[in-house]
Write a protein that holds these residues in place. Structure first.
Motif, short mmCIF file in Angstrom:
data_model
loop_
_atom_site.label_atom_id
_atom_site.label_comp_id
_atom_site.label_asym_id
_atom_site.label_seq_id
_atom_site.Cartn_x
_atom_site.Cartn_y
_atom_site.Cartn_z
N UNK A 179 0.83 -1.21 0.00
CA UNK A 179 0.00 0.00 0.00
C UNK A 179 0.86 1.25 0.00
N UNK A 180 1.95 1.25 0.76
CA UNK A 180 2.84 2.41 0.83
C UNK A 180 3.55 2.63 -0.50
N UNK A 181 4.01 1.55 -1.13
CA UNK A 181 4.67 1.67 -2.44
C UNK A 181 3.69 2.21 -3.48
N UNK A 182 2.48 1.70 -3.46
CA UNK A 182 1.48 2.19 -4.41
C UNK A 182 1.14 3.66 -4.15
N UNK A 183 1.18 4.07 -2.88
CA UNK A 183 0.94 5.48 -2.57
C UNK A 183 2.03 6.36 -3.17
N UNK A 184 3.29 5.90 -3.10
CA UNK A 184 4.41 6.65 -3.70
C UNK A 184 4.26 6.70 -5.22
N UNK A 185 3.83 5.60 -5.82
CA UNK A 185 3.58 5.54 -7.27
C UNK A 185 2.50 6.55 -7.65
N UNK A 186 1.42 6.59 -6.88
CA UNK A 186 0.33 7.51 -7.18
C UNK A 186 0.76 8.96 -7.06
N UNK A 187 1.61 9.26 -6.08
CA UNK A 187 2.13 10.62 -5.95
C UNK A 187 2.90 11.02 -7.20
N UNK A 188 3.68 10.10 -7.75
CA UNK A 188 4.43 10.39 -8.98
C UNK A 188 3.46 10.64 -10.13
N UNK A 189 2.42 9.83 -10.22
CA UNK A 189 1.45 9.98 -11.30
C UNK A 189 0.60 11.24 -11.16
N UNK A 190 0.45 11.72 -9.93
CA UNK A 190 -0.39 12.90 -9.71
C UNK A 190 0.17 14.16 -10.36
#
Length: 288
Positions: free
Chosen positions: A208-219
């Protein structure tokens, strides 16, 4: 600074975004005089297309400071189709770190069109110190490659949320196999085959934390671009094929607080990463 506020809009068909982006880039090119146009247009297949450089200095293309108000407005319409309001804000934050007081933050940044959007396949780029964005290739109306997107910060005050998400991933994983102590990971370089731990082997909290970092990059990007990046991610193997690793030292604090650690999440032909082992921040995202 001259600014344009442009709502990204909703694209209902798969090719709508590519068509709109091509139209805006073409309009920008049409508004340039021959000297600027010749400098801005570079070969699509040239080596400069995939050059990854964090340091400042001359790039191919034309500088934003060379544009008049009409040309600047046209450029920003194209950029705002790709960058979200958050991405637009962060691009300026990065640029401000390297600008003198009273200076246009983006003025010294270079605009390049690899290939001609009015005639065929093309890639469009804005680049200079710690910021290479909008490097989007459109081939036959479809996004086939993305990036390299290069981001950074010196001093490393920016990207706090990104760092905290990755620090949470390390802490939540509770897995020492994730750390390669004797190696510094260079942002932009592909993750070596077999290195790191499979994402699917992480516990749910760490995933979940890794996916949160991924989403921040995509944002950083608008919804149509995020969808294309996620599509490329899936085509390259998705989370099932992703490998995760931290490097250099145990990641316990942010770079601004003395943290000197790196992170990579890689797939065959795709990577997104974070580097602070050099004392400031470098990040990249690309798929080819």
């Amino acid at each position: 600074m001259y600014a344009v506020v442009l709502t990204a809009g909703t694209f209902t068909h798969a090719g709508d975004f590519e068509t709109a982006f091509r139209t805006e880039v073409s309009g920008f090119l049409n508004g340039l005089d021959k000297t600027k146009s010749d400098a801005c247009l570079q070969p699509l297949a040239g080596k400069q297309r995939w050059q990854m450089q964090y340091t400042g200095g001359k790039r191919p293309g034309i500088r934003i400071s060379q544009l008049n108000a009409v040309q600047r407005a046209s450029l920003e319409k194209a950029l705002r189709l790709v960058l979200s309001p958050y991405g637009w804000k962060m691009a300026h934050e990065v640029a401000r770190q390297d600008a003198k007081k009273g200076e246009d933050p983006l003025g010294k940044y270079w605009i390049t069109c690899f290939g001609d959007a009015r005639k065929g396949d093309f890639a469009f780029r804005l680049a200079e110190h710690h910021l290479t964005i909008v490097h989007l290739e459109v081939v036959k109306g479809e996004t086939r490659e993305f990036g390299p997107i290069l981001l950074g910060a010196n001093p490393p005050r920016l990207w706090k949320a990104d760092e905290q998400a990755l620090l949470s991933a390390w802490q939540d994983a509770d897995n020492t196999k994730l750390l390669i102590k004797d190696k510094m990971a260079v942002a932009t370089e592909a993750m070596p085959e077999g290195e790191g731990v499979l994402f699917t082997e992480l516990n749910v909290r760490a995933q979940t934390a890794v996916k949160a970092a991924w989403q921040l990059r995509l944002n950083l990007f608008t919804a149509p671009v995020r969808a294309r990046i996620n599509k490329l991610h899936t085509q390259h193997g998705g989370w099932e094929k992703s490998r995760v690793s931290f490097y250099h030292e145990v990641p316990t604090k942010r770079s601004i607080d003395g943290g000197r650690w790196d992170f990579k999440c890689g797939l065959p032909g795709m990577v997104w990463d974070y580097q602070s082992s050099t004392g400031h921040i470098h990040m990249s995202l690309w798929a080819k």
